[in-house]
Scaffold this motif. Structure first.
Motif, PDB file in Angstrom:
ATOM      1  N   ARG A  38     -27.795 -21.153 -31.774  1.00 46.81           N
ATOM      2  CA  ARG A  38     -26.935 -22.259 -31.349  1.00 46.81           C
ATOM      3  C   ARG A  38     -25.569 -22.114 -31.999  1.00 46.81           C
ATOM      4  NH1 ARG A  38     -30.507 -24.484 -35.328  1.00 46.81           N
ATOM      5  NH2 ARG A  38     -29.388 -25.418 -37.110  1.00 46.81           N
ATOM      6  N   VAL A  39     -24.594 -22.790 -31.398  1.00 49.06           N
ATOM      7  CA  VAL A  39     -23.248 -22.840 -31.990  1.00 49.06           C
ATOM      8  C   VAL A  39     -22.969 -24.202 -32.613  1.00 49.06           C
ATOM      9  CG1 VAL A  39     -22.331 -21.066 -30.444  1.00 49.06           C
ATOM     10  CG2 VAL A  39     -22.157 -23.480 -29.778  1.00 49.06           C
ATOM     11  N   HIS A  40     -23.699 -25.251 -32.212  1.00 48.71           N
ATOM     12  CA  HIS A  40     -23.529 -26.574 -32.801  1.00 48.71           C
ATOM     13  C   HIS A  40     -24.384 -26.680 -34.070  1.00 48.71           C
ATOM     14  CE1 HIS A  40     -22.315 -27.317 -28.607  1.00 48.71           C
ATOM     15  NE2 HIS A  40     -21.558 -28.285 -29.089  1.00 48.71           N
ATOM     16  N   ASP A  41     -23.852 -27.348 -35.068  1.00 46.36           N
ATOM     17  CA  ASP A  41     -24.542 -27.583 -36.341  1.00 46.36           C
ATOM     18  C   ASP A  41     -25.263 -26.326 -36.825  1.00 46.36           C
ATOM     19  OD1 ASP A  41     -25.361 -29.049 -38.597  1.00 46.36           O
ATOM     20  OD2 ASP A  41     -27.330 -29.359 -37.694  1.00 46.36           O
ATOM     21  N   ASN A  42     -24.514 -25.270 -36.999  1.00 44.28           N
ATOM     22  CA  ASN A  42     -25.084 -24.022 -37.501  1.00 44.28           C
ATOM     23  C   ASN A  42     -24.284 -23.572 -38.722  1.00 44.28           C
ATOM     24  OD1 ASN A  42     -26.083 -21.491 -38.025  1.00 44.28           O
ATOM     25  ND2 ASN A  42     -26.327 -20.970 -35.873  1.00 44.28           N
ATOM     26  N   PRO A  43     -24.774 -23.876 -39.938  1.00 47.79           N
ATOM     27  CA  PRO A  43     -24.047 -23.474 -41.147  1.00 47.79           C
ATOM     28  C   PRO A  43     -23.838 -21.965 -41.254  1.00 47.79           C
ATOM     29  CG  PRO A  43     -25.713 -25.129 -41.670  1.00 47.79           C
ATOM     30  CD  PRO A  43     -25.961 -24.701 -40.254  1.00 47.79           C
ATOM     31  N   VAL A  44     -24.739 -21.187 -40.671  1.00 48.30           N
ATOM     32  CA  VAL A  44     -24.583 -19.736 -40.717  1.00 48.30           C
ATOM     33  C   VAL A  44     -23.302 -19.334 -39.992  1.00 48.30           C
ATOM     34  CG1 VAL A  44     -25.630 -17.518 -40.104  1.00 48.30           C
ATOM     35  CG2 VAL A  44     -27.092 -19.426 -40.820  1.00 48.30           C
ATOM     36  N   LEU A  45     -23.136 -19.817 -38.771  1.00 46.05           N
ATOM     37  CA  LEU A  45     -21.935 -19.514 -37.995  1.00 46.05           C
ATOM     38  C   LEU A  45     -20.703 -20.163 -38.619  1.00 46.05           C
ATOM     39  CD1 LEU A  45     -20.631 -18.285 -35.451  1.00 46.05           C
ATOM     40  CD2 LEU A  45     -21.213 -20.408 -34.244  1.00 46.05           C
ATOM     41  N   GLN A  46     -20.854 -21.390 -39.083  1.00 47.22           N
ATOM     42  CA  GLN A  46     -19.722 -22.104 -39.679  1.00 47.22           C
ATOM     43  C   GLN A  46     -19.125 -21.325 -40.846  1.00 47.22           C
ATOM     44  OE1 GLN A  46     -20.640 -25.434 -42.234  1.00 47.22           O
ATOM     45  NE2 GLN A  46     -18.970 -26.674 -41.367  1.00 47.22           N
ATOM     46  N   HIS A  47     -19.975 -20.858 -41.763  1.00 47.65           N
ATOM     47  CA  HIS A  47     -19.483 -20.142 -42.935  1.00 47.65           C
ATOM     48  C   HIS A  47     -18.997 -18.740 -42.572  1.00 47.65           C
ATOM     49  CE1 HIS A  47     -21.564 -23.399 -45.069  1.00 47.65           C
ATOM     50  NE2 HIS A  47     -20.794 -23.098 -46.092  1.00 47.65           N
ATOM     51  N   ALA A  48     -19.706 -18.058 -41.669  1.00 49.41           N
ATOM     52  CA  ALA A  48     -19.271 -16.721 -41.281  1.00 49.41           C
ATOM     53  C   ALA A  48     -17.907 -16.760 -40.612  1.00 49.41           C
ATOM     54  CB  ALA A  48     -20.303 -16.087 -40.351  1.00 49.41           C
ATOM     55  N   ALA A  49     -17.646 -17.813 -39.844  1.00 52.31           N
ATOM     56  CA  ALA A  49     -16.386 -17.918 -39.089  1.00 52.31           C
ATOM     57  C   ALA A  49     -15.181 -18.180 -39.976  1.00 52.31           C
ATOM     58  CB  ALA A  49     -16.508 -19.015 -38.037  1.00 52.31           C
TER      59      ALA A  49
ATOM     60  N   VAL B 137     -22.467 -10.935 -45.149  1.00 50.84           N
ATOM     61  CA  VAL B 137     -23.423 -11.178 -44.064  1.00 50.84           C
ATOM     62  C   VAL B 137     -24.021 -12.552 -44.292  1.00 50.84           C
ATOM     63  CG1 VAL B 137     -25.596 -10.467 -42.999  1.00 50.84           C
ATOM     64  CG2 VAL B 137     -23.945  -8.731 -43.750  1.00 50.84           C
ATOM     65  N   HIS B 138     -24.087 -13.346 -43.238  1.00 48.46           N
ATOM     66  CA  HIS B 138     -24.649 -14.695 -43.315  1.00 48.46           C
ATOM     67  C   HIS B 138     -25.901 -14.769 -42.444  1.00 48.46           C
ATOM     68  CE1 HIS B 138     -21.056 -16.515 -45.292  1.00 48.46           C
ATOM     69  NE2 HIS B 138     -20.475 -15.465 -44.729  1.00 48.46           N
ATOM     70  N   VAL B 139     -26.952 -15.395 -42.980  1.00 50.92           N
ATOM     71  CA  VAL B 139     -28.218 -15.506 -42.255  1.00 50.92           C
ATOM     72  C   VAL B 139     -28.919 -16.782 -42.699  1.00 50.92           C
ATOM     73  CG1 VAL B 139     -29.595 -14.240 -43.972  1.00 50.92           C
ATOM     74  CG2 VAL B 139     -30.284 -14.196 -41.553  1.00 50.92           C
TER      75      VAL B 139
ATOM     76  N   CYS C 136     -21.250  -5.493 -50.042  1.00 54.91           N
ATOM     77  CA  CYS C 136     -21.323  -6.464 -48.946  1.00 54.91           C
ATOM     78  C   CYS C 136     -22.312  -7.544 -49.362  1.00 54.91           C
ATOM     79  CB  CYS C 136     -21.778  -5.770 -47.659  1.00 54.91           C
ATOM     80  SG  CYS C 136     -21.776  -6.839 -46.202  1.00 54.91           S
ATOM     81  N   ALA C 137     -21.841  -8.764 -49.511  1.00 50.76           N
ATOM     82  CA  ALA C 137     -22.658  -9.856 -50.040  1.00 50.76           C
ATOM     83  C   ALA C 137     -23.536 -10.461 -48.941  1.00 50.76           C
ATOM     84  CB  ALA C 137     -21.766 -10.932 -50.638  1.00 50.76           C
ATOM     85  N   LEU C 138     -24.767 -10.807 -49.301  1.00 51.12           N
ATOM     86  CA  LEU C 138     -25.667 -11.507 -48.386  1.00 51.12           C
ATOM     87  C   LEU C 138     -25.687 -12.987 -48.761  1.00 51.12           C
ATOM     88  CD1 LEU C 138     -27.802 -11.402 -46.099  1.00 51.12           C
ATOM     89  CD2 LEU C 138     -29.535 -11.120 -47.896  1.00 51.12           C
ATOM     90  N   HIS C 139     -25.358 -13.843 -47.794  1.00 50.51           N
ATOM     91  CA  HIS C 139     -25.383 -15.294 -47.996  1.00 50.51           C
ATOM     92  C   HIS C 139     -26.507 -15.879 -47.141  1.00 50.51           C
ATOM     93  CE1 HIS C 139     -21.498 -15.214 -50.083  1.00 50.51           C
ATOM     94  NE2 HIS C 139     -21.114 -14.336 -49.158  1.00 50.51           N
ATOM     95  N   VAL C 140     -27.497 -16.487 -47.793  1.00 51.53           N
ATOM     96  CA  VAL C 140     -28.650 -17.061 -47.103  1.00 51.53           C
ATOM     97  C   VAL C 140     -28.493 -18.575 -47.097  1.00 51.53           C
ATOM     98  CG1 VAL C 140     -31.159 -17.254 -47.047  1.00 51.53           C
ATOM     99  CG2 VAL C 140     -30.086 -15.121 -47.837  1.00 51.53           C
ATOM    100  N   HIS C 141     -28.508 -19.177 -45.929  1.00 56.91           N
ATOM    101  CA  HIS C 141     -28.208 -20.603 -45.785  1.00 56.91           C
ATOM    102  C   HIS C 141     -29.487 -21.401 -45.528  1.00 56.91           C
ATOM    103  CE1 HIS C 141     -23.851 -19.892 -45.652  1.00 56.91           C
ATOM    104  NE2 HIS C 141     -24.182 -18.773 -45.021  1.00 56.91           N
ATOM    105  N   ASP C 142     -29.674 -22.443 -46.318  1.00 59.34           N
ATOM    106  CA  ASP C 142     -30.829 -23.329 -46.189  1.00 59.34           C
ATOM    107  C   ASP C 142     -30.571 -24.416 -45.155  1.00 59.34           C
ATOM    108  OD1 ASP C 142     -32.517 -22.132 -48.112  1.00 59.34           O
ATOM    109  OD2 ASP C 142     -31.389 -23.089 -49.723  1.00 59.34           O
ATOM    110  N   ALA C 143     -31.639 -25.144 -44.829  1.00 61.86           N
ATOM    111  CA  ALA C 143     -31.563 -26.305 -43.924  1.00 61.86           C
ATOM    112  C   ALA C 143     -30.898 -25.939 -42.607  1.00 61.86           C
ATOM    113  CB  ALA C 143     -30.832 -27.465 -44.592  1.00 61.86           C
TER     114      ALA C 143
END
Length: 452
Positions: free
Chosen positions: A13-24, A94-96, A120-127
């Protein structure tokens, strides 16, 4: 110039997605989905879910395109594909989304190891997959809650993250995006004929309709089999087309809305159990010393909706037709397999996973253990009698008639209790006699569990 990779998994999804929000927030972002060869070769890939997944990816690609980006699709091992793409574009992060299954945790470890030597840092997003991170809510001295009610009290009181803003635009470098394969290329086989359409657009439209027209009847009608007063959002939650945080945020404080939110908490509950006990996907969470019978013919009759118990057969035929089943019917059919037929719950869990569009390891397998009495249920010996369940939750027989049309001409009392159907009528209608004496089998189960 900072370049990030947004690795989509179960957050399509593109709405309410912290992974996309932070990567962008990087100067350039590459949205990526990897068709994981290990998953494609495994028992979890089935026609119904594969078709739904491809719907989701097509819809996601369109939504990302409207933001100025696109969706890169690769096939292979996630760690290898992500590392290769990071080298190709010079990505530094990288965000996941975090996830809970043993495989998801192993995938995260592999990603971290592959990126460790690449600066290359890996960022893992909760919730993202769940409303609350599975490991955040724990009782004193333990790693997870084993009983739902105290978990729900903590879950309801804990602050939830804010709904993430959708990026206004995406800046993406030019590179080969790759095409989406046909479903038959990934997973040949027959589809259920009445599958829902996958994707965030369909999921958000369904959610809008649910909050506008459906949720008011949820508390009083969610167990009404024929009325089907449920949201049917579970497939979209499974693939992350809709956000559990956004659903909770959108729900109000009326009794029906609180009842719906409680079901979202049940989803989180099973995820936190599986996160703490990954082996419970296939091992008894609380062993009861069961010696499961082996009866391939009875199992086949259950799968085919030919047990001779109308309500059980209706549920199994709904599953085959729609790739989905009403939750009350899931409970009844699971109880019938494990406690009436006394067949191993793992057989039933795998059959459900073969067909369910919303089938995931946490909710499917932990709910199966709950019904089999080997999981977290505080009353592990409870038995759902399908006759009583039919009388209570399908009083007019409408649900049974809908999915077992050969019995359409019979009165409700006969549909509820197959002992009321004349054997000659069964032959005439082409419907099987019951494969088991339900009362005797349930009594035997209780005796085996040491219950009078």
């Amino acid at each position: 110039m900072r370049t990030s990779i947004c690795l989509f998994t179960r957050d399509l999804r593109v709405h309410d997605n912290p992974v996309l929000q932070h990567a962008a927030r990087a100067d350039r972002v590459i949205p990526l989905f990897v068709l994981d060869e290990a998953v494609l070769r495994g028992p979890f890939t089935r026609p119904n879910r594969t078709a739904f997944l491809l719907d989701c990816l097509r819809d996601l690609r369109t939504s990302l395109g409207e933001l100025g980006g696109g969706l890169v699709v690769r096939t292979g091992t996630p760690a290898t594909e992500v590392a290769g793409l990071a080298d190709e574009v010079g990505a530094t992060e990288v965000h996941v989304a975090a996830d809970v299954s043993a495989y998801a945790q192993a995938r995260e470890d592999s990603l971290r190891e592959a990126l460790r030597t690449r600066e290359c840092a890996l960022h893992v997003h909760d919730a993202v997959v769940t409303a609350h991170p599975p490991g955040d809510l724990v009782p004193g001295g333990k790693d997870h809650f084993a009983v739902f009610t105290p978990y729900f009290r903590r879950w309801a009181a804990a602050p939830m993250r804010r709904v993430a803003a959708m990026p206004e635009a995406l800046r993406m470098p030019r590179l080969r995006t790759g095409k989406l394969p046909a479903r038959e290329e990934l997973c040949p086989g027959e589809l259920s004929p009445e599958l829902p359409t996958g994707g965030e657009s369909a999921g958000r439209q369904l959610a809008r309709q649910w909050f506008a027209d459906g949720i008011a009847e949820y508390e009083s009608g969610h167990d009404d089999l024929a009325g089907d007063a449920t949201s049917r959002l579970s497939p979209y939650l499974h693939f992350g087309c809709v956000s559990p945080v956004e659903l909770v945020d959108r729900a109000g404080n009326s009794e029906p809305e609180r009842a719906f939110v409680r079901q979202l908490a049940w989803r989180d509950f099973h995820h936190q159990v599986l996160a703490a006990r990954p082996a419970s996907s296939h091992r008894d969470y609380r062993p009861r010393g069961d010696r499961w019978r082996e009866d391939p013919e009875a199992f086949r009759a259950w799968c085919d909706g030919r047990t001779g118990v109308p309500l059980v057969d209706a549920g199994m035929r709904q599953l085959a037709a729609e790739g989905w089943m009403h939750n009350r019917a899931r409970m009844i059919t699971a109880c019938f397999l494990a406690k009436t037929l006394h067949l191993d719950w793992r057989l039933g869990a795998q059959h459900f996973l073969d067909l369910l569009v919303d089938g995931d390891i946490a909710n499917n397998n932990m709910n199966w253990q709950w019904m089999a009495g080997t999981g977290t249920d505080t009353r592990p010996n409870r038995v759902l009698n399908p006759v009583r369940q039919a009388e209570r939750y399908d009083p007019t027989g409408e649900y049974i008639r809908r999915y077992v049309p050969e019995l359409r001409s019979l009165p409700a009392k006969a549909l509820h209790d197959p002992r009321r159907i004349d054997p000659a009528d069964l032959d005439r209608l082409g419907y099987p006699a019951p494969i088991v004496d339900v009362d005797a089998a349930n009594a035997q189960f209780r005796a085996d569990r040491g219950q009078p």
